[in-house]
Design a protein around this motif. Structure first.
Motif, PDB file in Angstrom:
ATOM      1  N   PRO A 188       0.634  -1.185   0.016  1.00  0.00           N
ATOM      2  CA  PRO A 188       0.307  -0.194   0.087  1.00  0.00           C
ATOM      3  C   PRO A 188       0.930   1.409  -0.039  1.00  0.00           C
ATOM      4  O   PRO A 188       0.123   2.248  -0.851  1.00  0.00           O
ATOM      5  N   ASP A 189       1.903   1.298   0.451  1.00  0.00           N
ATOM      6  CA  ASP A 189       3.151   2.248   0.879  1.00  0.00           C
ATOM      7  C   ASP A 189       3.376   3.117  -0.782  1.00  0.00           C
ATOM      8  O   ASP A 189       4.097   3.811  -0.966  1.00  0.00           O
ATOM      9  N   GLY A 190       3.297   2.248  -1.826  1.00  0.00           N
ATOM     10  CA  GLY A 190       3.287   2.499  -3.126  1.00  0.00           C
ATOM     11  C   GLY A 190       2.484   3.580  -3.349  1.00  0.00           C
ATOM     12  O   GLY A 190       3.230   4.243  -4.076  1.00  0.00           O
ATOM     13  N   GLN A 191       1.141   3.759  -3.231  1.00  0.00           N
ATOM     14  CA  GLN A 191       0.976   4.872  -3.985  1.00  0.00           C
ATOM     15  C   GLN A 191       0.717   6.098  -3.047  1.00  0.00           C
ATOM     16  O   GLN A 191       0.568   6.894  -3.236  1.00  0.00           O
ATOM     17  N   ALA A 192       1.713   5.408  -1.842  1.00  0.00           N
ATOM     18  CA  ALA A 192       2.168   7.187  -1.298  1.00  0.00           C
ATOM     19  C   ALA A 192       3.552   8.114  -1.824  1.00  0.00           C
ATOM     20  O   ALA A 192       3.405   9.152  -1.206  1.00  0.00           O
ATOM     21  N   ASN A 193       4.538   7.095  -2.076  1.00  0.00           N
ATOM     22  CA  ASN A 193       5.608   7.216  -1.876  1.00  0.00           C
ATOM     23  C   ASN A 193       6.057   7.041  -3.601  1.00  0.00           C
ATOM     24  O   ASN A 193       5.878   5.262  -4.620  1.00  0.00           O
ATOM     25  N   LEU A 194       6.554   7.812  -4.210  1.00  0.00           N
ATOM     26  CA  LEU A 194       7.274   7.558  -6.040  1.00  0.00           C
ATOM     27  C   LEU A 194       8.240   8.144  -6.153  1.00  0.00           C
ATOM     28  O   LEU A 194       8.209   9.691  -5.834  1.00  0.00           O
ATOM     29  N   PHE A 195       9.397   7.597  -6.655  1.00  0.00           N
ATOM     30  CA  PHE A 195      11.159   8.135  -7.575  1.00  0.00           C
ATOM     31  C   PHE A 195      11.165   7.539  -8.870  1.00  0.00           C
ATOM     32  O   PHE A 195      10.239   6.302  -9.578  1.00  0.00           O
ATOM     33  N   ALA A 196      11.131   8.711  -9.009  1.00  0.00           N
ATOM     34  CA  ALA A 196      11.238   8.359 -10.584  1.00  0.00           C
ATOM     35  C   ALA A 196      12.792   9.720 -11.225  1.00  0.00           C
ATOM     36  O   ALA A 196      13.122  10.153 -10.504  1.00  0.00           O
ATOM     37  N   ILE A 197      13.354   8.457 -12.492  1.00  0.00           N
ATOM     38  CA  ILE A 197      14.471   9.314 -12.901  1.00  0.00           C
ATOM     39  C   ILE A 197      14.162   9.596 -14.334  1.00  0.00           C
ATOM     40  O   ILE A 197      13.410   8.771 -14.571  1.00  0.00           O
ATOM     41  N   LEU A 198      14.020  10.676 -15.149  1.00  0.00           N
ATOM     42  CA  LEU A 198      13.537  11.226 -16.559  1.00  0.00           C
ATOM     43  C   LEU A 198      14.766  12.110 -17.058  1.00  0.00           C
ATOM     44  O   LEU A 198      15.380  12.878 -16.465  1.00  0.00           O
ATOM     45  N   LYS A 199      15.280  11.256 -18.323  1.00  0.00           N
ATOM     46  CA  LYS A 199      15.521  11.677 -19.051  1.00  0.00           C
ATOM     47  C   LYS A 199      15.469  12.511 -20.411  1.00  0.00           C
ATOM     48  O   LYS A 199      14.208  12.044 -21.295  1.00  0.00           O
ATOM     49  N   SER A 200      15.757  13.430 -20.686  1.00  0.00           N
ATOM     50  CA  SER A 200      14.997  14.290 -21.851  1.00  0.00           C
ATOM     51  C   SER A 200      16.393  14.088 -23.082  1.00  0.00           C
ATOM     52  O   SER A 200      16.972  13.085 -22.871  1.00  0.00           O
ATOM     53  N   GLY A 201      15.530  14.881 -24.199  1.00  0.00           N
ATOM     54  CA  GLY A 201      15.715  14.456 -25.135  1.00  0.00           C
ATOM     55  C   GLY A 201      17.845  15.385 -25.746  1.00  0.00           C
ATOM     56  O   GLY A 201      18.641  14.471 -26.472  1.00  0.00           O
ATOM     57  N   SER A 202      17.330  16.544 -24.872  1.00  0.00           N
ATOM     58  CA  SER A 202      19.513  16.689 -24.783  1.00  0.00           C
ATOM     59  C   SER A 202      20.140  16.252 -23.719  1.00  0.00           C
ATOM     60  O   SER A 202      21.015  15.952 -24.007  1.00  0.00           O
ATOM     61  N   GLY A 203      20.188  15.418 -23.091  1.00  0.00           N
ATOM     62  CA  GLY A 203      20.643  14.725 -22.129  1.00  0.00           C
ATOM     63  C   GLY A 203      20.151  14.818 -20.645  1.00  0.00           C
ATOM     64  O   GLY A 203      21.492  14.308 -19.266  1.00  0.00           O
ATOM     65  N   ALA A 204      19.457  15.476 -20.949  1.00  0.00           N
ATOM     66  CA  ALA A 204      18.986  16.462 -19.114  1.00  0.00           C
ATOM     67  C   ALA A 204      18.862  15.485 -18.194  1.00  0.00           C
ATOM     68  O   ALA A 204      17.446  14.450 -18.738  1.00  0.00           O
ATOM     69  N   ILE A 205      19.125  15.315 -17.004  1.00  0.00           N
ATOM     70  CA  ILE A 205      18.131  14.445 -16.096  1.00  0.00           C
ATOM     71  C   ILE A 205      17.715  15.099 -15.232  1.00  0.00           C
ATOM     72  O   ILE A 205      17.849  15.910 -14.036  1.00  0.00           O
ATOM     73  N   ALA A 206      16.315  14.570 -14.522  1.00  0.00           N
ATOM     74  CA  ALA A 206      15.229  15.052 -13.473  1.00  0.00           C
ATOM     75  C   ALA A 206      14.988  13.458 -12.973  1.00  0.00           C
ATOM     76  O   ALA A 206      14.796  12.868 -13.228  1.00  0.00           O
ATOM     77  N   GLN A 207      15.008  14.411 -11.438  1.00  0.00           N
ATOM     78  CA  GLN A 207      14.586  13.036 -10.315  1.00  0.00           C
ATOM     79  C   GLN A 207      13.487  14.066  -9.163  1.00  0.00           C
ATOM     80  O   GLN A 207      12.982  15.190  -8.811  1.00  0.00           O
ATOM     81  N   LEU A 208      12.771  12.977  -9.914  1.00  0.00           N
ATOM     82  CA  LEU A 208      11.247  13.274  -9.069  1.00  0.00           C
ATOM     83  C   LEU A 208      10.769  12.750  -7.604  1.00  0.00           C
ATOM     84  O   LEU A 208      10.870  11.153  -7.513  1.00  0.00           O
ATOM     85  N   HIS A 209      10.186  12.879  -6.859  1.00  0.00           N
ATOM     86  CA  HIS A 209      10.056  12.083  -5.500  1.00  0.00           C
ATOM     87  C   HIS A 209       8.904  13.335  -5.429  1.00  0.00           C
ATOM     88  O   HIS A 209       8.510  14.685  -4.891  1.00  0.00           O
ATOM     89  N   THR A 210       7.201  12.801  -5.753  1.00  0.00           N
ATOM     90  CA  THR A 210       6.000  12.654  -5.300  1.00  0.00           C
ATOM     91  C   THR A 210       5.753  11.785  -3.564  1.00  0.00           C
ATOM     92  O   THR A 210       5.682  10.616  -4.106  1.00  0.00           O
ATOM     93  N   SER A 211       5.059  12.345  -2.801  1.00  0.00           N
ATOM     94  CA  SER A 211       4.742  12.073  -1.592  1.00  0.00           C
ATOM     95  C   SER A 211       3.823  12.357  -1.260  1.00  0.00           C
ATOM     96  O   SER A 211       2.906  13.047  -0.832  1.00  0.00           O
ATOM     97  N   ALA A 212       3.159  11.000  -0.478  1.00  0.00           N
ATOM     98  CA  ALA A 212       1.381  11.389   1.076  1.00  0.00           C
ATOM     99  C   ALA A 212       2.232  11.447   1.885  1.00  0.00           C
ATOM    100  O   ALA A 212       1.690  11.731   2.784  1.00  0.00           O
TER     101      ALA A 212
END
Length: 320
Positions: A188-212
């Motif tokens: 159930p905790d998987g619905q409350a927290n998520l971590f993602a790494i995203l890469k754009s076409g230019s090679g820039a990288i974003a790290q996202l944490h969204t949390s309840a």
């Protein structure tokens, strides 16, 4: 031009801001309002009666994600202008169907990408466009709430019900993302927290944490450039306790050898008032009048946010 007549479908924190903006605008007025429970009980003839251009010109949709897309599609096909909150549906297919309805209609479809209208965000856009910050390299993004902020987040997960607004904002600075990796706790905790790494076409990288489970409610976007950084910290209004809203930025200054000096001198600007709903409404009205095309909240923006959200969900590993 006559004031645009609005019906309000559903209710949310952001819808309250939009309702107030309509009431304060001489070119718009509210003529009907329905709760999500009332909309859920609509029959076909109820929809036909509501979506009648003799009585209303536009709808603000603040319904749960699993019913928002159907309401928006019905309105568009009836020639009614639509302002729908993000995410606007549950799947990429929902947004594709809305885009198809948009092409068949003479009505305007706009999504409530509310963070784009914050003064701090607009100022950050101006900075990175006009100042020599160089290429965007990285971002760290945190959007954390104390508990699930509404039924969508509770039912469908914190990413779709809340974090999608940060995903939309990341697209403002990065453009579309090409690669995705993600991880969430098991159970159930998987619905409350998520971590993602995203890469754009230019090679820039974003790290996202969204949390309840962010008991100190947090909104922060740290943008790292070749020659400096731009941070957005806190936001107003909407959900409580995210303030103050600040823009923090600094440019690198090299030392005598040309090496970058750490901890450059920062500029900090604090914002005490946000009128996102008024700016959003003015853009919507101008597009309805045929004066300007939509700049923010287009169906393409909604598609990009939903597409990457769905790809994150598909790529998510669980960690026992």
């Amino acid at each position: 031009m006559k004031a645009l007549r609005f019906a309000i479908l559903g209710k949310s924190h952001l819808a309250v801001e939009r309702l107030q903006a309509i009431e304060e605008n001489e070119n718009a007025r509210i003529v009907r309002s329905f709760s999500a429970a009332q909309v859920a009980r609509f029959k076909t003839d109820d929809w036909a009666g509501l979506l009648n251009r003799k009585h209303i010109d536009a709808v603000v949709i603040a319904l749960p994600a699993d019913s928002a897309a159907d309401a928006a599609r019905r309105a568009l096909l009836a020639g009614i202008h639509v302002l729908s909150e993000l995410p606007g549906g549950l799947t990429v297919e929902d947004i594709i169907n809305l885009r198809e309805a948009e092409t068949k209609s003479d009505a305007v479809l706009k999504f409530g990408c509310s963070l784009r209208y914050h003064e701090s965000v607009r100022a950050a856009e101006d900075l990175v466009r006009t100042e020599p910050y160089g290429r965007l390299l990285t971002a760290r993004a945190v959007y954390g709430h104390a508990g699930f902020p509404g039924p969508d987040a509770r039912q469908h997960g914190i990413l779709l019900g809340h974090g999608i607004h940060m995903l939309d904002l990341l697209h403002v600075f990065f453009g579309p993302f090409e690669s995705v990796k993600a991880m969430a706790p098991e159970g159930p905790d998987g619905q409350a927290n998520l971590f993602a790494i995203l890469k754009s076409g230019s090679g820039a990288i974003a790290q996202l944490h969204t949390s309840a489970t962010s008991w100190r409610q947090t909104f922060r976007l740290e943008l790292g450039y070749e020659q400096g950084y731009v941070w957005l910290d806190g936001h107003l209004p909407g959900l409580a306790a995210y303030g103050p809203e600040m823009l923090i930025h600094a440019q690198l200054l090299p030392d005598a050898t040309g090496a970058p000096q750490p901890n450059p001198e920062e500029t900090v600007i604090e914002y005490r008032h946000v009128a996102f709903a008024a700016h959003e409404l003015e853009e919507f009205l101008a597009t309805v009048r045929g004066e300007t095309p939509l700049r923010h909240g287009t169906s393409r923006h909604a598609f990009d946010a939903m597409n990457i959200a769905q790809r994150i969900c598909a790529a998510t590993e669980t960690w026992a």
